[in-house]
Design an enzyme around this catalytic site. Structure first.
Site, PDB file in Angstrom:
ATOM      1  N   GLU A  69       2.867  13.431  -2.848  1.00 17.11           N
ATOM      2  CA  GLU A  69       2.082  14.373  -3.586  1.00 17.11           C
ATOM      3  C   GLU A  69       2.524  15.971  -2.969  1.00 17.11           C
ATOM      4  O   GLU A  69       2.059  17.019  -3.382  1.00 17.11           O
ATOM      5  CB  GLU A  69       0.512  14.127  -3.344  1.00 17.11           C
ATOM      6  CG  GLU A  69       0.261  12.980  -4.357  1.00 17.11           C
ATOM      7  CD  GLU A  69      -1.100  12.513  -4.259  1.00 17.11           C
ATOM      8  OE1 GLU A  69      -1.678  11.479  -4.784  1.00 17.11           O
ATOM      9  OE2 GLU A  69      -2.025  13.307  -3.402  1.00 17.11           O
TER      10      GLU A  69
ATOM     11  N   SER B 117      -2.438   0.408   4.293  1.00 13.09           N
ATOM     12  CA  SER B 117      -2.919   1.273   5.085  1.00 13.09           C
ATOM     13  C   SER B 117      -1.998   2.589   5.457  1.00 13.09           C
ATOM     14  O   SER B 117      -1.883   3.482   4.567  1.00 13.09           O
ATOM     15  CB  SER B 117      -3.102   0.685   6.446  1.00 13.09           C
ATOM     16  OG  SER B 117      -3.775   1.183   7.366  1.00 13.09           O
TER      17      SER B 117
ATOM     18  N   LYS C 149      -5.539  -0.021   0.924  1.00 10.80           N
ATOM     19  CA  LYS C 149      -6.446   0.056   1.869  1.00 10.80           C
ATOM     20  C   LYS C 149      -6.797   1.675   2.127  1.00 10.80           C
ATOM     21  O   LYS C 149      -5.775   2.078   2.662  1.00 10.80           O
ATOM     22  CB  LYS C 149      -6.083  -0.500   3.044  1.00 10.80           C
ATOM     23  CG  LYS C 149      -7.044  -0.724   4.311  1.00 10.80           C
ATOM     24  CD  LYS C 149      -6.337  -0.996   5.533  1.00 10.80           C
ATOM     25  CE  LYS C 149      -7.530  -0.961   6.577  1.00 10.80           C
ATOM     26  NZ  LYS C 149      -7.855   0.392   6.849  1.00 10.80           N
TER      27      LYS C 149
END
Length: 494
Positions: A334, A323, A348
């Protein structure tokens, strides 16, 4: 959910509070109103608290657009008139709600009656009492997402992906995560017996846990060699960002030159907190997370201006990182080129919102999916690390029931597990074959003598507890994932 299930997640900041106060009514009138409201509501998009101040709510008031739900009223009328005894109106309404949510087939969408809702609210508050294991329902099974740091579950050796089969002798197969939590949780000091399955093994492991108050602290910090700080975040709660800032101040005062951010076995938490934390490491204006609604429209949360941590860093993850942990890992990887070290994360990738109903019940349901800055949806796939480092094999050994007595002459899988534990700790047990032979006896006696235990040569009670305690210490000391993350930071800092 926790027990705290993987549901403590990012939804709390995305909750939608009722726009008006509700009016209390007679049970039957209330039931009919609830059903009509469910029938008439076509969809709600909840992104306001994260991406703006406005709330977009679309409501259809024409219930004739959903004639199939007339069957619900017809069934109620039929039962109310002809069932062989008087029906409980509230119980039927609760059942209708639960059935509707269960039909979604979404483990993160749940209807919680008043008492369960109360427990859920306690989970996202400062503390609660239980065993401290985040769980979720998956394919009819109750699966551990992650044990909470310093909780009874962690100390007992519960691992991510363990499948809990029974609680106090009652099967929980087929139950929702909320129903399982109701059985698992309880007052501090009380005991709960659990049977669980690990990996592909069909054997069930039995353990007895003593419930405790689950630690409220969510950030831990220590300084390693070469002035590299190790900061572990165990969940994303209301005060986590503040705690992290305090730990960063503490580490910077000690001359921090690098950072290993550790979200292993962190099941998630509040989305706003994850965004705030990511903003510490991602340049202002760069994307942190994208949220995509049912129509495919995407809203991007970008890194906020303010304090920035610029020392070389890595981030540690494992199968218990879920999560909000995955949001943070994806963001720094990224958008800030931070390397991810460890094992693949849980996977998730959805966002939930919470509606408080008039009678104290709570409706929690999925409103969107989240994507990484580059647009990757990691749901049920997880995030793969840039540098994969496995835990040592002895770190995944199952728990040994401390109430059992193992002695010379015994042959079992449990004896084999014990032999592996002693071998990992440097004791000579001969052949690891599940036979409690003379070599095993000598190893147990040597262990007992070294740790000031009663030297009996049998493995039970305090000896078993201390054996697993020493193994935990070794796992923490050896920690190949942390060592690798540290070495990468040191190399980048030069």
């Amino acid at each position: 959910m926790d027990e705290k299930k993987s549901q403590n997640e990012e939804q709390h900041e995305n909750e939608v509070k009722p726009a008006k106060k509700y009016v209390r009514m007679k049970p039957f009138t209330l039931i009919m109103l609830i059903i009509v409201l469910i029938i008439s509501t076509s969809g709600i998009t909840i992104l306001a608290l994260t991406f703006g101040e406005g709330k977009m709510v679309e409501v259809r008031t024409n219930s004739s657009t959903h004639p199939q739900f007339q069957k619900v009223l017809d069934v109620y009328d039929e039962l109310d008139k002809k069932y062989f005894k008087e029906v409980d109106e509230e119980k039927l309404a609760e059942g209708a709600m639960e059935g509707m949510i269960n039909a979604l087939g979404d483990p993160y969408s749940t209807y919680m009656p008043k008492e369960e809702a109360k427990q859920f609210n306690e989970q996202i508050s400062s503390s609660f009492e239980g065993i401290g294991a985040e769980i979720q329902e998956k394919d009819g099974q109750i699966v551990v997402v992650s044990p909470i740091k310093n909780s009874p579950a962690e100390k007992a050796g519960i691992k991510p992906n363990d499948i809990i089969k029974t609680v106090d002798g009652k099967s929980i197969v087929g139950k929702t995560a909320d129903q399982a939590v109701k059985l698992i949780r309880g007052e501090k000091g009380t005991k709960v017996k659990i049977e669980f399955q690990r990996g592909d093994s069909k054997n069930l492991h039995k353990i007895t846990l003593v419930r405790d108050e689950i630690p409220v602290e969510t950030v831990y910090a220590s300084m390693m060699k070469n002035k590299v700080a190790h900061i572990q975040i165990t969940s994303f709660s209301e005060d986590t960002y503040k705690e992290l800032l305090e730990k960063l101040d503490e580490m910077e005062a000690k001359g921090m030159k690098g950072l290993v951010l550790d979200v292993r076995q962190n099941p998630g938490g509040r989305l706003d907190v994850a965004i705030n934390i990511a903003s510490l490491f991602v340049a202002t204006g760069k994307p942190v997370v994208q949220v995509e609604d049912r129509d495919g429209e995407k809203n991007v949360a970008s890194a906020q201006d303010g304090r920035k941590v610029t020392v070389p860093m890595t981030i540690l993850v494992d199968g218990g990182s879920a999560s909000a942990s995955e949001i943070l890992a994806g963001a720094v990887n990224e958008s800030a080129n931070v390397k991810i070290i460890g094992e693949k994360t849980f996977g998730k990738g959805t966002v939930q919102t919470v509606e408080d109903l008039s009678d104290g019940a709570t409706l929690k349901y999925t409103t969107a999916k989240w994507l990484t800055p580059d647009g990757n949806w990691i749901h049920e796939k997880g995030i793969k690390p840039n540098v994969k480092v496995k835990y040592p094999s002895y770190a995944n050994l199952p728990y040994i029931d401390t109430t059992k007595t193992l002695k010379q002459g015994d042959v079992s899988d449990t004896v084999k597990v014990a032999e592996k534990m002693f071998e990992a700790l440097g004791y000579t047990v001969g052949t690891v074959d599940g036979l409690y032979d003379y070599n095993t006896l000598l190893a147990v006696q040597a262990f007992q003598q070294e740790h000031d235990l009663n030297v009996t040569g049998t493995l039970t009670g305090e000896t078993t507890t201390e054996l697993m305690n020493q193994l935990r210490k070794k796992i923490k000391k050896d920690d190949p994932q942390l060592k690798k993350a540290h070495s990468i930071v040191v190399k980048e800092a030069k």
